[in-house]
Design a protein around this motif. Structure first.
Motif, PDB file in Angstrom:
ATOM      1  N   ILE A  31       0.974  -1.181  -0.021  1.00 30.60           N
ATOM      2  CA  ILE A  31       0.051  -0.041   0.080  1.00 30.60           C
ATOM      3  C   ILE A  31       0.786   1.399   0.149  1.00 30.60           C
ATOM      4  CG2 ILE A  31      -1.846   1.279   0.971  1.00 30.60           C
ATOM      5  CD1 ILE A  31      -1.480  -2.141   2.567  1.00 30.60           C
ATOM      6  N   PHE A  33       1.647   5.581  -0.251  1.00 30.77           N
ATOM      7  CA  PHE A  33       1.017   6.571   0.575  1.00 30.77           C
ATOM      8  C   PHE A  33       1.866   7.770   0.275  1.00 30.77           C
ATOM      9  CE2 PHE A  33       3.000   6.813   4.716  1.00 30.77           C
ATOM     10  CZ  PHE A  33       3.571   5.452   4.740  1.00 30.77           C
ATOM     11  N   LEU A  58      -2.738   5.534  -1.155  1.00 29.39           N
ATOM     12  CA  LEU A  58      -3.613   6.397  -0.346  1.00 29.39           C
ATOM     13  C   LEU A  58      -2.821   7.977  -0.087  1.00 29.39           C
ATOM     14  CD1 LEU A  58      -3.553   3.882   2.766  1.00 29.39           C
ATOM     15  CD2 LEU A  58      -5.486   4.222   0.907  1.00 29.39           C
ATOM     16  N   LEU A  60      -2.843  11.409   1.592  1.00 26.64           N
ATOM     17  CA  LEU A  60      -3.330  11.985   2.905  1.00 26.64           C
ATOM     18  C   LEU A  60      -3.459  13.347   2.905  1.00 26.64           C
ATOM     19  CD1 LEU A  60      -0.395   9.728   4.566  1.00 26.64           C
ATOM     20  CD2 LEU A  60      -2.708   9.163   4.093  1.00 26.64           C
ATOM     21  N   LEU A 102      -7.587   6.010  -2.871  1.00 26.98           N
ATOM     22  CA  LEU A 102      -8.309   6.633  -1.956  1.00 26.98           C
ATOM     23  C   LEU A 102      -7.615   7.744  -1.373  1.00 26.98           C
ATOM     24  CD1 LEU A 102      -9.555   3.328  -0.177  1.00 26.98           C
ATOM     25  CD2 LEU A 102     -10.820   4.762  -1.562  1.00 26.98           C
ATOM     26  N   THR A 104      -8.099  11.377   1.489  1.00 26.22           N
ATOM     27  CA  THR A 104      -8.516  12.621   2.292  1.00 26.22           C
ATOM     28  C   THR A 104      -7.991  13.765   2.011  1.00 26.22           C
ATOM     29  OG1 THR A 104      -8.975  12.968   4.607  1.00 26.22           O
ATOM     30  CG2 THR A 104      -7.023  11.967   4.465  1.00 26.22           C
ATOM     31  N   VAL A 162      -8.556   0.282   6.080  1.00 29.18           N
ATOM     32  CA  VAL A 162      -8.072   1.602   5.678  1.00 29.18           C
ATOM     33  C   VAL A 162      -9.206   2.895   6.257  1.00 29.18           C
ATOM     34  CG1 VAL A 162      -7.541   3.394   3.933  1.00 29.18           C
ATOM     35  CG2 VAL A 162      -7.020   1.201   3.607  1.00 29.18           C
ATOM     36  N   LEU A 164      -9.552   6.730   6.747  1.00 30.35           N
ATOM     37  CA  LEU A 164      -9.096   7.880   6.421  1.00 30.35           C
ATOM     38  C   LEU A 164      -9.793   8.955   7.071  1.00 30.35           C
ATOM     39  CD1 LEU A 164      -9.423   6.739   2.884  1.00 30.35           C
ATOM     40  CD2 LEU A 164      -7.399   7.998   3.368  1.00 30.35           C
ATOM     41  N   CYS A 225      -5.292   6.736   8.860  1.00 28.40           N
ATOM     42  CA  CYS A 225      -4.544   7.887   8.097  1.00 28.40           C
ATOM     43  C   CYS A 225      -5.171   9.274   8.682  1.00 28.40           C
ATOM     44  CB  CYS A 225      -4.951   8.043   6.530  1.00 28.40           C
ATOM     45  SG  CYS A 225      -4.696   6.109   5.860  1.00 28.40           S
TER      46      CYS A 225
END
Ligand SMILES: [Fe+2]
Length: 490
Positions: A31, A33, A58, A60, A102, A104, A162, A164, A225
């Protein structure tokens, strides 16, 4: 759990046709990020990420920078323009086609530097975020406040959750100090001080309740996250420790939930580092920060203070990678940072069983024969009216006060030019207050013997309160500004 999986599939299969798909029943082993991508500058690291072939990426936060145009107010139109710029970046297009994403947000894609609940166009910004990342029209994320989200991937026994968080939409204002700090790129800004404001909030009630429910969802690994750092406490910028009550609330929630396998992923700082706290919860809590898709410092810079740091990458663009080797009887978790060339610059591996709550031994009750000597424990002498406690003095930054406390720790620093006297046995403790003796007009140089003359004694000091990083302190320049209070006659 079934509902979560079904919803994950729906969300990802409804994304734009150019987005890579994910099979939520397959275990995740890699994964990627990271955070902080200025859409106006080259983003070659997106090709490096794609080449690493992660199962999932991911984001962030600070996924775009909407607020950097000097003199231009951030409006929904401006935010949309910036998303359109990112959408046109070829490296982004290639990455999105190669790897499911994905996301945020953090302050710059939210739309306001270090912004929070007060930001007037946060609802417009939220809609634009969902439009850009292809959140389906019927997703619950479209109808609730905040962009928080959670998914579980993989079969039973190999599940990665996960989570977020949204640390922007609900966040109350932060408290600034009077001091000034040089930020990573050399501009000067007001640092943040710990705030005990009861109105202080990071997540808001709805998100807190949602998070408590998410921690009950079965999973072996949980990637929590947070756009800003959770564990690091010493630097003066944005972090959970700016509102210690909220940081403590998160730790308590994690502890009480008995959730296993939690690792925090964070961003925002324009540096990469790995921190670990062995006290926050009942197993080592890691916080790995990857912050600089293209905003990492470009030149070597001195490391800032971080008492929880395990390893760091203080300059250079980078991304993070969590790896899980499910083939081992005790799966092996790896936490990495990788640079623009894809080289590993920071790596830590541990068995997944490490992230399991350990039973703490009950506190030891000292027996009579355990006593080393018969000396009574030192106590603070009576405090006259008008003389403040350390907690009261900490609230008077910039004012001249008289503070009194029992010296519980301290040491000479700067080759004996200064002596620190602390109100707490642990100088890093949140409630610690320090009296700092300078050489000016005082007897020096200082050493351990000087400190021993103050240890376990009550001192009363007068001077101006200031902040050193996150610790309130009072500096003594004149000898008569400090007295050791004589013990009252019994
Ligand atoms: Fe940020």
């Amino acid at each position: 759990m079934l509902r979560v999986l079904a919803w994950s599939l729906l969300f990802l299969s409804s994304s734009s046709p150019l987005s890579a798909q994910i099979d939520p029943s397959k275990p995740l082993t890699k994964i990627a990020f990271g955070s902080c991508a200025d859409q106006g500058k080259p983003l070659p690291i997106y090709d490096t990420i794609a080449a690493a072939k992660p199962d999932l990426l991911l984001l962030l936060g600070d996924n775009i920078y909407a607020d950097l145009d000097k003199g231009r107010k951030v409006t929904p139109q401006v935010i949309q323009e910036k998303y359109e710029l990112l959408a046109a970046v070829p490296e982004w297009q290639r990455l999105k086609a190669a790897c499911p994403v994905l996301a945020t947000w953090d302050d710059h894609d939210f739309g306001k530097n270090d912004g929070g609940a007060e930001f007037e166009i946060k609802d417009d910004s939220q809609k634009l975020f969902h439009d850009f990342f292809g959140t389906p029209a019927d997703s619950p994320r479209r109808s609730r406040k905040g962009v928080y989200d959670a998914h579980v991937f993989g079969p039973e026994g190999k599940r990665v959750q996960v989570v977020l968080l949204d640390t922007r939409y609900f966040r109350a204002g932060l408290k600034t100090t009077k001091g000034r700090t040089i930020a990573p790129y050399g501009f000067i800004r007001e640092p943040y001080a710990p705030s005990s404001d009861p109105a202080g909030a990071f997540l808001g009630d709805e998100q807190w309740n949602w998070l408590a429910e998410q921690l009950k969802v079965p999973a072996e690994v949980r990637l929590l996250c947070s756009s800003i750092q959770v564990i690091s406490e010493d630097h003066p910028f944005e972090k959970w420790a700016n509102v210690p009550a909220e940081q403590a609330r998160l730790y308590k929630l994690l502890r009480d939930s008995k959730a296993k396998g939690v690792v925090i992923l964070s961003g925002d700082r324009h540096l990469g580092e790995l921190s670990v706290s062995t006290k926050a919860i009942d197993y080592p809590l890691y916080d790995i920060t990857a912050s600089g898709f293209n905003q990492g410092a470009k030149r070597w810079r001195e490391q800032e203070r971080n008492a929880y740091r395990v390893s760091s990458m203080p300059y250079g663009d980078h991304f993070g990678l969590v790896t899980v080797d499910w083939s081992a009887a005790d799966p092996v978790v790896g936490l990495q940072l990788r640079d623009l060339a894809g080289e590993i610059t920071l790596k830590q591996t541990f068995p997944l069983s490490l992230l399991t709550p350990q039973k703490k031994d009950p506190p030891k009750v000292p027996k009579q024969d355990d006593k080393k000597d018969d000396k009574p424990a030192p106590v603070e002498e009576k405090r006259p009216e008008g003389v403040l406690t350390p907690a009261e003095a900490a609230k008077k930054v910039g004012e001249t006060v008289t503070v009194q406390f029992l010296v519980k720790s301290g040491r000479a620093v700067n080759e004996g030019k200064r002596l620190l006297l602390n109100s707490d046995a642990d100088f890093k403790a949140k409630d610690n207050f320090t009296v700092l003796l300078n050489q000016k007009g005082m007897t020096g140089p200082y050493d351990k013997a000087t400190y021993d003359t103050f240890k376990d004694k009550t001192i009363r000091a007068t001077g101006k309160v200031s902040m050193y990083m996150t610790t309130p302190q009072l500096q003594i320049d004149e000898a008569d500004s400090l007295v050791v209070v004589e013990p009252a006659k019994k």
